[in-house]
Design a protein around this motif. Structure first.
Motif, PDB file in Angstrom:
ATOM      1  N   LYS A 197      16.563 -36.879   5.456  1.00 46.70           N
ATOM      2  CA  LYS A 197      16.600 -38.168   6.142  1.00 46.70           C
ATOM      3  C   LYS A 197      16.437 -37.971   7.644  1.00 46.70           C
ATOM      4  N   GLU A 218      13.552 -39.384  10.251  1.00 49.19           N
ATOM      5  CA  GLU A 218      13.787 -40.194  11.455  1.00 49.19           C
ATOM      6  C   GLU A 218      13.035 -39.624  12.651  1.00 49.19           C
ATOM      7  N   ASP A 242      20.745 -48.283   8.373  1.00 50.89           N
ATOM      8  CA  ASP A 242      19.369 -48.251   7.881  1.00 50.89           C
ATOM      9  C   ASP A 242      18.988 -49.583   7.242  1.00 50.89           C
ATOM     10  N   GLU A 280      11.888 -45.441   4.400  1.00 52.78           N
ATOM     11  CA  GLU A 280      13.235 -45.997   4.575  1.00 52.78           C
ATOM     12  C   GLU A 280      13.898 -46.325   3.236  1.00 52.78           C
ATOM     13  N   HIS A 301      16.118 -43.688   2.419  1.00 52.26           N
ATOM     14  CA  HIS A 301      17.316 -43.657   3.273  1.00 52.26           C
ATOM     15  C   HIS A 301      18.373 -44.618   2.735  1.00 52.26           C
TER      16      HIS A 301
HETATM   17 FE   LIG Z   1      16.065 -44.532   8.342  1.00 51.85          FE
END
Ligand SMILES: [Fe+2]
Ligand SMILES: [Fe+2]
Lengths: 329, 121
Positions: A90, A94, A148, A177, A180
């Motif tokens: 993760k 980012e 998130d 995402e 995430h």
């Molecule tokens: Fe994220």
């Protein structure tokens, strides 16, 4: 507001004055946006469109790389190997998001290095929420699920904007995402359904992140300087209050269904579909954005360290005779 | 500055936290093309910053091949790519009028049938 579209009074005034622009080109530009077409880097665009987009995409990029810091703190202390792998993946995503966004902003004429300078010298901001500390492992669950989650609300909306390179970056980002969010929710549910101590740790983290999460989408509409133009130019696509409402609508039920609570007796959904909540202290929001939050100094100092400690490597890689050209898309 | 992160505490940040910072190491950009499978075309996906093609490929792999399938990646220096200007798009406007390029513009059945009727074949 990952990349904030909140204007200062001065900005709002500048935005509303387009008298310096060629009226025919401006009309064609606005027609194109109204038809739902995208603007590409070498298209004609008003100076203010370019300036506001750079500001917003740059802030969004800074938010990604600074946002990796509170989570990165827990990589070495993740409770097991599976969680550690997921967290590393993760955090890498980012940083990748940061790179995609710097590239999108760079197509508008500001180099990535200028943007990093402005971050370190305090001329450019990042999302306020990353100035708060991740005190326990439960903070990682709250960040992965709720921060998130809030970022996704914002990014999905922004991906419908008018600037081609930003939309393309956001589509790739939103696709990543979803992992995430899922791993954050998984972590969140494990703690919520775990031992008494795990539940308490999670509840404590929720209590601490509640206000920063309300701050995330920026000041309420009646307190922020508006620009019709940003909406018309599809730089801003939804008001702060609308995005916040969408977030509460999606996520509050997912917290409550686990028997957890939110630290606000006035939080409720009205018959008209709007969420009501106590004043989350907008003065605190202002204080933190202006540098006086619990982690502002540390976040910038760590970035500055990375910049200075890695400088010799980048200098060794430099080829001074290379000719720089603004990227294409 | 006391951090919750032991790694941050070990950095001795007070030594690097003063003064303006200026980076003077802006690397050139490379346009990245991603080929999903053998037999498919490579598609432009974005850029990376690098000083050599080898480094550009490594960064492209990290950035654009983290998910899904990848058969290959191409990189080309941005300054080596030539394009039309996007506001010259109207030069392509007459293409839809050029029906003589379309298979559908060629219809002979009617003519054949007429010929057959007239000649009783
Ligand atoms: Fe994220
Ligand atoms: Fe992200």
């Amino acid at each position: 507001m990952y990349g904030s579209t909140n204007l200062t009074e001065q900005d709002a005034k500048r935005m509303s004055d387009t008298s310096a622009e060629d009226p025919q080109k401006l009309a064609e530009f606005e027609d194109r946006i109204a038809r739902g077409e995208k603007i590409e880097p070498d298209d004609w665009m008003p100076a203010e469109y370019r300036r506001q987009l750079i500001r917003m995409i740059e802030q969004h990029a800074h938010s990604e790389i600074v946002g990796a810091l509170p989570e990165g703190t827990w990589i070495t202390r993740a409770p097991n190997f599976r969680r550690k792998l997921a967290l590393i993946a993760k955090v890498q995503d980012e940083i990748g998001h940061g790179q995609l966004l710097y590239s999108a902003a760079e197509t508008l004429g500001k180099t990535r290095e200028q943007m990093l300078d402005d971050l370190l010298n305090g001329r450019s901001k990042y999302s306020n929420i990353f100035n708060y500390p991740a005190k326990t492992w439960a903070d990682i669950a709250v960040i992965g699920f709720l921060v998130d989650g809030a970022a996704i609300v914002n990014q999905v909306i922004n991906s419908k904007g008018s600037y081609g390179p930003y939309c393309r970056a956001l589509e790739r980002i939103c696709y990543e995402e979803s992992f995430h969010l899922k791993q954050g929710h998984d972590n969140f549910v494990y703690l919520a359904t775990g031992t008494k101590q795990q539940r308490e740790m999670l509840q404590d983290a929720i209590n601490r992140w509640y206000r920063p999460l309300l701050h995330f989408f920026g000041p309420p509409d009646h307190l922020s300087a508006h620009s019709e133009k940003l909406m018309k130019w599809k730089v801003k696509l939804a008001s702060n209050d609308d995005m916040r409402n969408q977030f509460l609508d999606q996520y509050v039920p997912k917290i409550l269904e686990l028997g957890l609570t939110l630290p606000d007796p006035n939080l409720r959904k009205n018959a008209d579909g709007r969420w009501e909540f106590s004043d989350p202290d907008w003065e605190e929001f202002k204080r933190v954005i202006n540098g006086d939050g619990p982690c502002n100094k540390e976040r910038l100092a760590v970035r500055r360290y990375a910049e200075l400690a890695g400088r010799w490597v980048r200098e060794a890689l430099m080829k001074p005779n290379d000719t720089y050209k603004v990227p294409l898309a | 500055m006391k951090s919750l992160d032991p790694r941050v505490n070990r950095l001795n940040l007070s030594q690097t936290s003063e003064g303006e910072v200026h980076t003077n190491t802006h690397l050139v950009t490379w346009e990245v093309f991603h080929q999903e499978k053998r037999g498919k075309q490579a598609v432009h996906v974005g850029i990376v910053h690098a000083s050599t093609p080898e480094m550009a490929l490594i960064l492209a792999k990290e950035q654009f091949a983290r998910r899904g399938r990848t058969a290959n990646l191409w990189v080309a220096r941005t300054s080596d790519i030539y394009t039309f200007r996007t506001d010259d798009e109207d030069m392509f406007a007459t293409v839809p009028e050029k029906l003589f390029r379309e298979p559908a513009a060629y219809k002979v059945r009617e003519r054949i049938e007429k010929f057959q009727q007239q000649n009783k074949c």
